[in-house]
Design a protein around this motif. Structure first.
Motif, PDB file in Angstrom:
ATOM      1  N   MET A   1       0.826  -1.604   0.043  1.00  0.00           N
ATOM      2  CA  MET A   1      -0.482   0.338  -0.410  1.00  0.00           C
ATOM      3  C   MET A   1       0.977   1.314  -0.097  1.00  0.00           C
ATOM      4  O   MET A   1       1.285   1.463   0.524  1.00  0.00           O
ATOM      5  CB  MET A   1      -0.266   0.208   1.445  1.00  0.00           C
ATOM      6  CG  MET A   1      -2.078   1.121   0.905  1.00  0.00           C
ATOM      7  SD  MET A   1      -3.961   0.729   2.429  1.00  0.00           S
ATOM      8  CE  MET A   1      -2.409   0.656   3.736  1.00  0.00           C
ATOM      9  N   PRO A   2       0.453   2.449  -1.097  1.00  0.00           N
ATOM     10  CA  PRO A   2       1.075   3.417  -0.784  1.00  0.00           C
ATOM     11  C   PRO A   2       1.682   4.283   0.519  1.00  0.00           C
ATOM     12  O   PRO A   2       0.777   4.116   1.073  1.00  0.00           O
ATOM     13  CB  PRO A   2       1.145   4.140  -2.183  1.00  0.00           C
ATOM     14  CG  PRO A   2      -0.612   3.427  -1.935  1.00  0.00           C
ATOM     15  CD  PRO A   2      -0.596   2.246  -1.893  1.00  0.00           C
ATOM     16  N   ALA A   3       2.741   4.896   1.108  1.00  0.00           N
ATOM     17  CA  ALA A   3       2.704   5.558   2.048  1.00  0.00           C
ATOM     18  C   ALA A   3       1.612   6.986   2.494  1.00  0.00           C
ATOM     19  O   ALA A   3       1.589   6.791   1.145  1.00  0.00           O
ATOM     20  CB  ALA A   3       3.790   5.989   2.105  1.00  0.00           C
ATOM     21  N   LEU A   4       1.308   6.864   3.234  1.00  0.00           N
ATOM     22  CA  LEU A   4      -0.228   7.711   3.263  1.00  0.00           C
ATOM     23  C   LEU A   4       0.028   9.297   3.434  1.00  0.00           C
ATOM     24  O   LEU A   4      -0.122  10.534   3.161  1.00  0.00           O
ATOM     25  CB  LEU A   4      -1.022   7.674   4.382  1.00  0.00           C
ATOM     26  CG  LEU A   4      -1.446   6.586   4.421  1.00  0.00           C
ATOM     27  CD1 LEU A   4      -2.335   5.539   5.388  1.00  0.00           C
ATOM     28  CD2 LEU A   4      -2.485   6.548   3.528  1.00  0.00           C
ATOM     29  N   PHE A   5       1.251   9.751   3.604  1.00  0.00           N
ATOM     30  CA  PHE A   5       2.070  11.470   3.263  1.00  0.00           C
ATOM     31  C   PHE A   5       3.775  10.600   3.232  1.00  0.00           C
ATOM     32  O   PHE A   5       4.413   9.884   3.402  1.00  0.00           O
ATOM     33  CB  PHE A   5       2.418  11.291   5.047  1.00  0.00           C
ATOM     34  CG  PHE A   5       2.308  10.585   6.226  1.00  0.00           C
ATOM     35  CD1 PHE A   5       3.782  10.169   6.507  1.00  0.00           C
ATOM     36  CD2 PHE A   5       1.731   9.481   6.853  1.00  0.00           C
ATOM     37  CE1 PHE A   5       4.101   9.244   7.253  1.00  0.00           C
ATOM     38  CE2 PHE A   5       1.955   9.188   7.982  1.00  0.00           C
ATOM     39  CZ  PHE A   5       3.255   8.810   8.035  1.00  0.00           C
ATOM     40  N   GLN A   6       3.898  11.954   2.416  1.00  0.00           N
ATOM     41  CA  GLN A   6       5.628  11.627   2.004  1.00  0.00           C
ATOM     42  C   GLN A   6       7.450  11.919   3.518  1.00  0.00           C
ATOM     43  O   GLN A   6       6.468  13.347   4.030  1.00  0.00           O
ATOM     44  CB  GLN A   6       5.694  12.615   1.088  1.00  0.00           C
ATOM     45  CG  GLN A   6       4.367  12.832   0.169  1.00  0.00           C
ATOM     46  CD  GLN A   6       5.105  14.094  -0.853  1.00  0.00           C
ATOM     47  OE1 GLN A   6       6.380  14.281  -1.280  1.00  0.00           O
ATOM     48  NE2 GLN A   6       4.178  14.813  -1.305  1.00  0.00           N
ATOM     49  N   THR A   7       8.049  11.125   3.210  1.00  0.00           N
ATOM     50  CA  THR A   7       8.818  11.362   4.366  1.00  0.00           C
ATOM     51  C   THR A   7      10.310  11.267   3.154  1.00  0.00           C
ATOM     52  O   THR A   7      10.038  10.302   2.402  1.00  0.00           O
ATOM     53  CB  THR A   7       8.270   9.588   5.213  1.00  0.00           C
ATOM     54  OG1 THR A   7       7.197   9.304   5.858  1.00  0.00           O
ATOM     55  CG2 THR A   7       9.559   9.694   5.867  1.00  0.00           C
ATOM     56  N   HIS A   8      11.005  11.646   4.501  1.00  0.00           N
ATOM     57  CA  HIS A   8      12.523  12.329   3.559  1.00  0.00           C
ATOM     58  C   HIS A   8      13.082  11.280   4.737  1.00  0.00           C
ATOM     59  O   HIS A   8      13.337  12.358   5.835  1.00  0.00           O
ATOM     60  CB  HIS A   8      12.394  13.526   3.442  1.00  0.00           C
ATOM     61  CG  HIS A   8      13.990  13.865   2.692  1.00  0.00           C
ATOM     62  ND1 HIS A   8      13.818  13.576   1.290  1.00  0.00           N
ATOM     63  CD2 HIS A   8      15.164  14.330   2.975  1.00  0.00           C
ATOM     64  CE1 HIS A   8      15.195  13.773   1.028  1.00  0.00           C
ATOM     65  NE2 HIS A   8      15.839  14.556   2.458  1.00  0.00           N
ATOM     66  N   GLN A   9      14.316  10.572   4.376  1.00  0.00           N
ATOM     67  CA  GLN A   9      14.856  10.281   5.269  1.00  0.00           C
ATOM     68  C   GLN A   9      16.545  10.593   4.956  1.00  0.00           C
ATOM     69  O   GLN A   9      17.086  10.491   4.041  1.00  0.00           O
ATOM     70  CB  GLN A   9      14.853   8.821   5.309  1.00  0.00           C
ATOM     71  CG  GLN A   9      13.404   7.932   5.740  1.00  0.00           C
ATOM     72  CD  GLN A   9      13.783   7.181   7.032  1.00  0.00           C
ATOM     73  OE1 GLN A   9      14.725   6.223   6.130  1.00  0.00           O
ATOM     74  NE2 GLN A   9      13.040   6.644   8.298  1.00  0.00           N
ATOM     75  N   ILE A  10      17.006  11.274   5.922  1.00  0.00           N
ATOM     76  CA  ILE A  10      18.576  11.349   5.664  1.00  0.00           C
ATOM     77  C   ILE A  10      19.554  10.283   6.381  1.00  0.00           C
ATOM     78  O   ILE A  10      19.549  10.539   7.579  1.00  0.00           O
ATOM     79  CB  ILE A  10      19.423  13.135   5.837  1.00  0.00           C
ATOM     80  CG1 ILE A  10      17.950  13.790   5.099  1.00  0.00           C
ATOM     81  CG2 ILE A  10      20.387  13.439   5.715  1.00  0.00           C
ATOM     82  CD1 ILE A  10      18.236  15.337   6.159  1.00  0.00           C
ATOM     83  N   GLN A  11      20.522   9.882   5.599  1.00  0.00           N
ATOM     84  CA  GLN A  11      20.954   8.531   6.554  1.00  0.00           C
ATOM     85  C   GLN A  11      22.579   9.161   7.077  1.00  0.00           C
ATOM     86  O   GLN A  11      22.864  10.260   5.856  1.00  0.00           O
ATOM     87  CB  GLN A  11      21.756   7.027   5.109  1.00  0.00           C
ATOM     88  CG  GLN A  11      22.302   6.346   6.446  1.00  0.00           C
ATOM     89  CD  GLN A  11      21.565   6.324   7.796  1.00  0.00           C
ATOM     90  OE1 GLN A  11      19.879   5.714   8.044  1.00  0.00           O
ATOM     91  NE2 GLN A  11      21.753   5.968   8.668  1.00  0.00           N
ATOM     92  N   GLY A  12      22.958   9.513   7.812  1.00  0.00           N
ATOM     93  CA  GLY A  12      24.615  10.268   7.627  1.00  0.00           C
ATOM     94  C   GLY A  12      25.553   9.077   7.904  1.00  0.00           C
ATOM     95  O   GLY A  12      25.508   8.193   7.697  1.00  0.00           O
ATOM     96  N   LYS A  13      26.998   9.672   7.253  1.00  0.00           N
ATOM     97  CA  LYS A  13      28.291   9.204   7.389  1.00  0.00           C
ATOM     98  C   LYS A  13      28.772   9.768   8.384  1.00  0.00           C
ATOM     99  O   LYS A  13      30.116   9.621   8.099  1.00  0.00           O
ATOM    100  CB  LYS A  13      28.243   9.819   6.030  1.00  0.00           C
ATOM    101  CG  LYS A  13      27.340   9.338   4.625  1.00  0.00           C
ATOM    102  CD  LYS A  13      27.912   9.596   2.872  1.00  0.00           C
ATOM    103  CE  LYS A  13      26.897   9.066   1.934  1.00  0.00           C
ATOM    104  NZ  LYS A  13      27.501  10.297   0.626  1.00  0.00           N
ATOM    105  N   ALA A  14      29.031  10.431   8.937  1.00  0.00           N
ATOM    106  CA  ALA A  14      29.885  10.880  10.104  1.00  0.00           C
ATOM    107  C   ALA A  14      29.702   9.785  11.389  1.00  0.00           C
ATOM    108  O   ALA A  14      30.436   9.855  12.076  1.00  0.00           O
ATOM    109  CB  ALA A  14      29.047  12.289  10.434  1.00  0.00           C
ATOM    110  N   GLY A  15      29.021   8.897  11.414  1.00  0.00           N
ATOM    111  CA  GLY A  15      29.386   7.493  12.954  1.00  0.00           C
ATOM    112  C   GLY A  15      27.636   7.477  12.894  1.00  0.00           C
ATOM    113  O   GLY A  15      26.650   7.679  11.993  1.00  0.00           O
ATOM    114  N   ASP A  16      27.896   6.590  13.228  1.00  0.00           N
ATOM    115  CA  ASP A  16      26.322   5.623  14.302  1.00  0.00           C
ATOM    116  C   ASP A  16      25.490   6.885  14.890  1.00  0.00           C
ATOM    117  O   ASP A  16      26.246   7.965  15.584  1.00  0.00           O
ATOM    118  CB  ASP A  16      26.842   4.152  14.670  1.00  0.00           C
ATOM    119  CG  ASP A  16      26.993   3.380  14.005  1.00  0.00           C
ATOM    120  OD1 ASP A  16      26.556   3.056  12.601  1.00  0.00           O
ATOM    121  OD2 ASP A  16      27.711   2.924  14.274  1.00  0.00           O
TER     122      ASP A  16
END
Ligand SMILES: [Zn+2]
Length: 301
Positions: free
Chosen positions: A1-16
């Motif tokens: 099922m398509p998401a009901l709202f738009q989500t933007h994720q940013i995965q960091g590269k500077a560590g956990d």
């Protein structure tokens, strides 16, 4: 099922690091947070980010399209969480958001007074019983950098912060004006506030400390923080305020009055306690029972 709202994720590269969720537009007519999150999406450099940012600029798209607090089913999102996956639109969106909150490590929820109210800029949290979570919430709230900090009863259900409370996710919310407009200052304060919290949680590098708040109130009484029930209008009519947002007033002082269209029936509205006017109705048209103002008690509680 398509998401009901738009989500933007940013995965960091500077560590956990942790997963910080930031949302706006739980109510469709609250705009400053939407602008701030869009600005975060455009400006975060993932080379300087530890962990992950999960950003939702408009949770309640149905309400946004209607330029309204609620969507077509007229359910208040902030009374609907955790929702259900086979319910009405608001119930399904609440269900999807609740899962995002449960999957996060920290949560910031951005609101305003919407099209009919104005709110003195504040940041709030639930006075949860777990002291380690409460301390993190107090730390996040101070870092955010708005003039008022308001801790309130953790017993209110149906809200995004109720889901965070039950999932033991440290969470804060913010309010900044409203009245059907989008304050540029408010959007900027929200943008800076989110960055300040990210720095406080060590997701990004340190930033200069936020100015101290003017006012910190923690009110554990049941239903404190419920803004929709204070100073209800005694009848349908036209509200004329006698005070301004942020004004300090005394118990019994006139907040304003409700008047009928011909001006023959006027009902004064008095402050039920002393304190600072932190929410004030800006839309004159009222129905019986609508909240007209919220006063933050500034004496020790
Ligand atoms: Zn709201």
């Amino acid at each position: 099922m398509p998401a009901l709202f738009q989500t933007h994720q940013i995965q960091g590269k500077a560590g956990d690091g942790p997963n910080l969720l930031i949302t706006a537009g739980i109510h469709g007519d609250e705009y400053e947070g939407m602008v701030a999150i869009r600005k975060l999406i455009g400006s975060i450099d993932n080379n300087n980010l530890r962990g992950r940012l999960t950003l939702v600029p408009v949770v309640n798209e149905s309400a946004f399209a209607l330029r309204s607090r609620t969507g077509e089913d007229e359910l208040d999102f902030a009374r609907t969480c955790p929702g259900k996956d086979d319910g009405t639109t608001t119930e399904r969106v609440a269900h999807e958001l609740s899962q995002l909150i449960e999957d996060s490590d920290y949560y910031i929820d951005l609101h305003t007074g919407g099209s009919i109210m104005q709110v003195d800029p504040l940041v709030g949290y639930n006075l949860v019983s777990d002291s380690s979570i409460l301390e993190i919430q107090q730390h996040m709230a101070r870092a955010f950098g708005l003039p008022i900090i308001w801790g309130t009863s953790a017993n209110l259900d149906g809200r995004s912060l109720s889901i965070a409370r039950d999932a033991k996710v440290p969470a804060i919310y913010a309010e900044y004006l409203g009245g059907g407009e989008c304050s540029h200052k408010g959007a900027q304060a929200y943008f800076e506030g989110c960055l300040n919290v990210m720095a406080a949680l060590e997701i990004i590098n340190p930033r200069p400390p936020s100015p101290p708040p003017d006012l910190v109130v923690e009110d554990p009484r049941p239903s404190s923080g419920h803004m929709q029930i204070c100073h209800p209008s005694p009848m349908d009519g036209y509200f004329e305020a006698a005070v301004t947002l942020g004004q300090t007033i005394k118990q019994g002082q006139k907040l304003g009055h409700i008047i009928d269209p011909l001006g023959t029936d006027t009902r004064p509205i008095s402050a039920d306690h002393s304190g600072r006017v932190i929410v004030l109705r800006s839309c004159p048209a009222v129905k019986e029972g609508d909240s007209l103002a919220v006063i933050l008690e500034t004496k020790s509680i």
